[in-house]
Design a protein around this motif. Sequence first.
Motif, PDB file in Angstrom:
ATOM      1  N   ASN A 116       5.606  -2.893   4.898  1.00  0.00           N
ATOM      2  CA  ASN A 116       4.968  -1.578   4.994  1.00  0.00           C
ATOM      3  C   ASN A 116       4.797  -1.231   6.463  1.00  0.00           C
ATOM      4  O   ASN A 116       3.860  -1.681   7.113  1.00  0.00           O
ATOM      5  CB  ASN A 116       3.607  -1.605   4.290  1.00  0.00           C
ATOM      6  CG  ASN A 116       2.906  -0.262   4.328  1.00  0.00           C
ATOM      7  OD1 ASN A 116       3.475   0.729   4.775  1.00  0.00           O
ATOM      8  ND2 ASN A 116       1.668  -0.232   3.869  1.00  0.00           N
ATOM      9  N   ARG A 117       5.711  -0.443   6.978  1.00  0.00           N
ATOM     10  CA  ARG A 117       5.699  -0.126   8.417  1.00  0.00           C
ATOM     11  C   ARG A 117       4.499   0.726   8.832  1.00  0.00           C
ATOM     12  O   ARG A 117       4.138   0.775  10.007  1.00  0.00           O
ATOM     13  CB  ARG A 117       6.986   0.613   8.800  1.00  0.00           C
ATOM     14  CG  ARG A 117       8.260  -0.197   8.564  1.00  0.00           C
ATOM     15  CD  ARG A 117       8.259  -1.483   9.343  1.00  0.00           C
ATOM     16  NE  ARG A 117       9.459  -2.271   9.124  1.00  0.00           N
ATOM     17  CZ  ARG A 117       9.564  -3.552   9.387  1.00  0.00           C
ATOM     18  NH1 ARG A 117       8.506  -4.222   9.838  1.00  0.00           N
ATOM     19  NH2 ARG A 117      10.691  -4.201   9.168  1.00  0.00           N
ATOM     20  N   SER A 118       3.875   1.390   7.862  1.00  0.00           N
ATOM     21  CA  SER A 118       2.747   2.256   8.212  1.00  0.00           C
ATOM     22  C   SER A 118       1.430   1.493   8.290  1.00  0.00           C
ATOM     23  O   SER A 118       0.421   2.035   8.753  1.00  0.00           O
ATOM     24  CB  SER A 118       2.626   3.392   7.192  1.00  0.00           C
ATOM     25  OG  SER A 118       2.330   2.889   5.901  1.00  0.00           O
ATOM     26  N   ALA A 119       1.406   0.234   7.828  1.00  0.00           N
ATOM     27  CA  ALA A 119       0.183  -0.572   7.871  1.00  0.00           C
ATOM     28  C   ALA A 119       0.140  -1.401   9.144  1.00  0.00           C
ATOM     29  O   ALA A 119       1.170  -1.882   9.625  1.00  0.00           O
ATOM     30  CB  ALA A 119       0.106  -1.485   6.656  1.00  0.00           C
ATOM     31  N   LYS A 124       2.157  -4.399   2.415  1.00  0.00           N
ATOM     32  CA  LYS A 124       1.668  -3.579   1.309  1.00  0.00           C
ATOM     33  C   LYS A 124       0.416  -4.240   0.744  1.00  0.00           C
ATOM     34  O   LYS A 124       0.181  -5.434   0.932  1.00  0.00           O
ATOM     35  CB  LYS A 124       2.742  -3.440   0.228  1.00  0.00           C
ATOM     36  CG  LYS A 124       3.925  -2.575   0.669  1.00  0.00           C
ATOM     37  CD  LYS A 124       4.838  -2.240  -0.492  1.00  0.00           C
ATOM     38  CE  LYS A 124       5.927  -1.268  -0.043  1.00  0.00           C
ATOM     39  NZ  LYS A 124       6.825  -0.878  -1.147  1.00  0.00           N
ATOM     40  N   ALA A 155       1.782   5.888  -2.527  1.00  0.00           N
ATOM     41  CA  ALA A 155       1.330   5.286  -1.271  1.00  0.00           C
ATOM     42  C   ALA A 155      -0.141   5.637  -1.050  1.00  0.00           C
ATOM     43  O   ALA A 155      -0.500   6.399  -0.149  1.00  0.00           O
ATOM     44  CB  ALA A 155       2.189   5.782  -0.118  1.00  0.00           C
TER      45      ALA A 155
END
Length: 269
Positions: A116-119, A124, A155
Amino acid sequence: PTGAAVAALIGCGAAGWLLWRRLARTGEDGLETLPPHPGWAPPAKMPMPFADASHVSLDPAELVSCYPLMISAMVPRPIALVSTLSDAYGGNLAPFSYAGLFNHDPPTVGFSVVANRSAADGKKDTLANIDASGEFVVHIMSEWYVEAANHCCGAFPRGEDEFDLAGLTRAPSTKVRPPRVKEAAVAFECKLSHRHEMRNARGEVTATLLLGEVQMIHLAAAVCELEGAGKGKPTVRFDRLMPMSRLGGNTYGRTSSTFDLPRPDRSVR
């Protein structure tokens, strides 16, 4: 089946005999059919049915992305609907189609969680919870609750529990903390046994493979045959389970028909 139908099936050889036995035993689901080529005998060739029988060869390193190719080619894939829980992050429920059965002794199921590149931690919620607790519950996704299960793909912010967001019902597990999905006809309580990080050519972790040893199995009575394969050998009626599979893009699949083929090194039973 009628006498004429039985004779026709038996006339097709071992495969037809197996089919007749299944129809005689179940007689209600209507899913069983003949194999695609009941008259085939080795070593007869079985060519592709296309006018153009050529192949295209692709080097993964030369593609912009392998993702759409891999998810549309490696099909159908079973879907693991995974429930997790940790003190740090709370509850989570999410489906994964990079999933499957890996062993029966000990019973082991697994799935892969893409990074999960956004975390901030690159994880995830499912992976973060399993890393914290070492426990999870894998469910088989069935057609009667597929829309609710699919809603868990969203998401959502960490800490949002998809049980509540999708309207699914928690049921207590027996040997692990994460709850199971009451609507699911098959649930495997698991403890993490293996964890493997997969890295790309740049050394980045792109996915983590998780294998869990099954601690307890919960089956809806309507899909379970306690002596389906003999005493102490239960089986699941997949025609009643109505399992969903994943294809390319947003496409799901149903198992609408089946056929039996005997192994060449085993007699028909």
